[in-house]
Design a protein around this motif. Structure first.
Motif, PDB file in Angstrom:
ATOM      1  N   ALA A 126     -10.900  -5.114   9.759  1.00 40.50           N
ATOM      2  CA  ALA A 126      -9.974  -6.059  10.391  1.00 40.50           C
ATOM      3  C   ALA A 126      -9.365  -6.999   9.356  1.00 40.50           C
ATOM      4  O   ALA A 126      -8.166  -7.314   9.414  1.00 40.50           O
ATOM      5  CB  ALA A 126     -10.700  -6.855  11.469  1.00 40.50           C
ATOM      6  N   ASP A 127     -10.167  -7.434   8.399  1.00 40.03           N
ATOM      7  CA  ASP A 127      -9.672  -8.316   7.344  1.00 40.03           C
ATOM      8  C   ASP A 127      -8.672  -7.589   6.461  1.00 40.03           C
ATOM      9  O   ASP A 127      -7.650  -8.157   6.071  1.00 40.03           O
ATOM     10  CB  ASP A 127     -10.834  -8.850   6.509  1.00 40.03           C
ATOM     11  CG  ASP A 127     -10.380  -9.880   5.511  1.00 40.03           C
ATOM     12  OD1 ASP A 127      -9.694 -10.840   5.923  1.00 40.03           O
ATOM     13  OD2 ASP A 127     -10.711  -9.738   4.321  1.00 40.03           O
ATOM     14  N   GLN A 128      -8.934  -6.324   6.149  1.00 40.64           N
ATOM     15  CA  GLN A 128      -8.005  -5.537   5.340  1.00 40.64           C
ATOM     16  C   GLN A 128      -6.661  -5.390   6.063  1.00 40.64           C
ATOM     17  O   GLN A 128      -5.602  -5.522   5.447  1.00 40.64           O
ATOM     18  CB  GLN A 128      -8.605  -4.161   5.033  1.00 40.64           C
ATOM     19  CG  GLN A 128      -7.731  -3.283   4.179  1.00 40.64           C
ATOM     20  CD  GLN A 128      -7.583  -3.790   2.760  1.00 40.64           C
ATOM     21  OE1 GLN A 128      -8.436  -4.515   2.265  1.00 40.64           O
ATOM     22  NE2 GLN A 128      -6.511  -3.416   2.111  1.00 40.64           N
ATOM     23  N   LYS A 129      -6.684  -5.129   7.374  1.00 40.20           N
ATOM     24  CA  LYS A 129      -5.439  -5.015   8.139  1.00 40.20           C
ATOM     25  C   LYS A 129      -4.679  -6.341   8.138  1.00 40.20           C
ATOM     26  O   LYS A 129      -3.455  -6.364   8.023  1.00 40.20           O
ATOM     27  CB  LYS A 129      -5.741  -4.587   9.576  1.00 40.20           C
ATOM     28  CG  LYS A 129      -6.111  -3.142   9.711  1.00 40.20           C
ATOM     29  CD  LYS A 129      -6.374  -2.791  11.156  1.00 40.20           C
ATOM     30  CE  LYS A 129      -6.825  -1.344  11.290  1.00 40.20           C
ATOM     31  NZ  LYS A 129      -7.181  -1.011  12.679  1.00 40.20           N
ATOM     32  N   PHE A 130      -5.410  -7.454   8.271  1.00 41.12           N
ATOM     33  CA  PHE A 130      -4.779  -8.764   8.258  1.00 41.12           C
ATOM     34  C   PHE A 130      -4.090  -9.017   6.919  1.00 41.12           C
ATOM     35  O   PHE A 130      -2.949  -9.463   6.869  1.00 41.12           O
ATOM     36  CB  PHE A 130      -5.822  -9.854   8.530  1.00 41.12           C
ATOM     37  CG  PHE A 130      -5.305 -11.249   8.360  1.00 41.12           C
ATOM     38  CD1 PHE A 130      -4.481 -11.817   9.306  1.00 41.12           C
ATOM     39  CD2 PHE A 130      -5.644 -11.994   7.236  1.00 41.12           C
ATOM     40  CE1 PHE A 130      -4.003 -13.104   9.161  1.00 41.12           C
ATOM     41  CE2 PHE A 130      -5.169 -13.278   7.071  1.00 41.12           C
ATOM     42  CZ  PHE A 130      -4.345 -13.833   8.037  1.00 41.12           C
ATOM     43  N   ARG A 131      -4.787  -8.698   5.825  1.00 42.75           N
ATOM     44  CA  ARG A 131      -4.198  -8.929   4.504  1.00 42.75           C
ATOM     45  C   ARG A 131      -3.036  -7.999   4.233  1.00 42.75           C
ATOM     46  O   ARG A 131      -2.080  -8.380   3.573  1.00 42.75           O
ATOM     47  CB  ARG A 131      -5.263  -8.798   3.421  1.00 42.75           C
ATOM     48  CG  ARG A 131      -6.153 -10.024   3.385  1.00 42.75           C
ATOM     49  CD  ARG A 131      -7.134  -9.996   2.251  1.00 42.75           C
ATOM     50  NE  ARG A 131      -8.283  -9.190   2.631  1.00 42.75           N
ATOM     51  CZ  ARG A 131      -8.749  -8.179   1.931  1.00 42.75           C
ATOM     52  NH1 ARG A 131      -8.200  -7.850   0.805  1.00 42.75           N
ATOM     53  NH2 ARG A 131      -9.793  -7.508   2.348  1.00 42.75           N
ATOM     54  N   GLU A 132      -3.105  -6.755   4.744  1.00 41.62           N
ATOM     55  CA  GLU A 132      -1.984  -5.837   4.560  1.00 41.62           C
ATOM     56  C   GLU A 132      -0.764  -6.316   5.329  1.00 41.62           C
ATOM     57  O   GLU A 132       0.363  -6.121   4.896  1.00 41.62           O
ATOM     58  CB  GLU A 132      -2.375  -4.425   5.000  1.00 41.62           C
ATOM     59  CG  GLU A 132      -3.272  -3.731   4.012  1.00 41.62           C
ATOM     60  CD  GLU A 132      -3.787  -2.396   4.522  1.00 41.62           C
ATOM     61  OE1 GLU A 132      -3.476  -2.024   5.675  1.00 41.62           O
ATOM     62  OE2 GLU A 132      -4.511  -1.734   3.753  1.00 41.62           O
ATOM     63  N   GLY A 133      -0.996  -6.943   6.477  1.00 44.63           N
ATOM     64  CA  GLY A 133       0.117  -7.511   7.232  1.00 44.63           C
ATOM     65  C   GLY A 133       0.789  -8.656   6.504  1.00 44.63           C
ATOM     66  O   GLY A 133       1.980  -8.905   6.670  1.00 44.63           O
ATOM     67  N   ARG A 134       0.040  -9.337   5.678  1.00 41.32           N
ATOM     68  CA  ARG A 134       0.577 -10.442   4.897  1.00 41.32           C
ATOM     69  C   ARG A 134       1.051 -10.009   3.519  1.00 41.32           C
ATOM     70  O   ARG A 134       1.579 -10.808   2.764  1.00 41.32           O
ATOM     71  CB  ARG A 134      -0.490 -11.523   4.711  1.00 41.32           C
ATOM     72  CG  ARG A 134      -1.075 -12.105   5.978  1.00 41.32           C
ATOM     73  CD  ARG A 134      -0.152 -13.097   6.624  1.00 41.32           C
ATOM     74  NE  ARG A 134       0.310 -14.105   5.698  1.00 41.32           N
ATOM     75  CZ  ARG A 134      -0.067 -15.360   5.687  1.00 41.32           C
ATOM     76  NH1 ARG A 134      -0.922 -15.780   6.580  1.00 41.32           N
ATOM     77  NH2 ARG A 134       0.413 -16.205   4.818  1.00 41.32           N
ATOM     78  N   SER A 135       0.870  -8.740   3.154  1.00 44.93           N
ATOM     79  CA  SER A 135       1.142  -8.297   1.777  1.00 44.93           C
ATOM     80  C   SER A 135       2.615  -8.308   1.434  1.00 44.93           C
ATOM     81  O   SER A 135       2.981  -8.318   0.268  1.00 44.93           O
ATOM     82  CB  SER A 135       0.573  -6.900   1.549  1.00 44.93           C
ATOM     83  OG  SER A 135       1.266  -5.957   2.345  1.00 44.93           O
ATOM     84  N   LEU A 136       3.505  -8.305   2.429  1.00 48.72           N
ATOM     85  CA  LEU A 136       4.933  -8.347   2.147  1.00 48.72           C
ATOM     86  C   LEU A 136       5.299  -9.637   1.428  1.00 48.72           C
ATOM     87  O   LEU A 136       6.198  -9.668   0.602  1.00 48.72           O
ATOM     88  CB  LEU A 136       5.715  -8.218   3.462  1.00 48.72           C
ATOM     89  CG  LEU A 136       7.228  -8.268   3.354  1.00 48.72           C
ATOM     90  CD1 LEU A 136       7.729  -7.089   2.515  1.00 48.72           C
ATOM     91  CD2 LEU A 136       7.858  -8.248   4.719  1.00 48.72           C
TER      92      LEU A 136
END
Length: 174
Positions: free
Chosen positions: A122-132
């Motif tokens: 879940a944390d990885q998905k959250f950070r990927e969503g912010r990676s832009l």
């Protein structure tokens, strides 16, 4: 006008060169890099000294891929220095007797067997969503920038508890 154009081009070129690599997001949350390119003095750890046993019968059997008797064990060493039992840090040691009641209380409503993997995903998905939005002109701490909206303001929380009538300890001024 030519000066402004030269300054603008230098700023753009500098910004392009300062972009940080974000391919390994798990290890780049706290970016503690050595910008000089020289060896990091704290990453060089000498091994423990070799010790000869009293007899050859005391030698442990070799374990390919396992640990060596001269490998550094900083966590175990710190626990031993502070008076604890370093053997409790081993993987198969289980939950110590002093922590049994705490674990029982925390897991009274049940617990997932692989909660760590679920939270990491879940944390990885959250950070990927912010990676832009993970690049900046000025280097900044990635961890604090990503999780800034999820942090609590300790003074607002203290004031809310005091308004609710809870007994609270004193706190240093802002």
């Amino acid at each position: 006008m030519p000066r402004a154009l030269i300054i603008l081009s230098l700023v753009v070129l500098t910004a392009c060169g300062a972009r940080q690599d974000t391919t390994d997001r798990d290890t780049n949350l706290r970016q503690l890099r050595n910008p000089t390119g020289t060896p990091e003095e704290f990453s060089i750890v000498p091994p423990k000294p070799l010790e000869a046993p009293e007899s050859l019968a005391e030698l442990p059997t070799p374990t390919p891929g396992g640990t060596n008797r001269t490998d550094q064990t900083p966590l175990k060493d710190a626990v031993a220095v502070l008076g604890g039992a370093p053997s409790r840090l081993e993987a198969g040691a289980g939950i110590g007797a002093g922590d049994q009641a705490l674990v029982a209380r925390v897991s009274r409503f049940g617990r997932g067997p692989n909660i760590r993997a679920e939270l990491a995903e879940a944390d990885q998905k959250f950070r990927e969503g912010r990676s832009l939005f993970n690049w900046r002109l000025v280097p900044q701490d990635t961890y604090n920038r990503i999780y800034r909206n999820q942090t609590l303001d300790p003074y607002a929380t203290l004031e809310a508890a005091r308004r609710a009538g809870a007994l609270t300890p004193s706190a240093p001024p802002r």
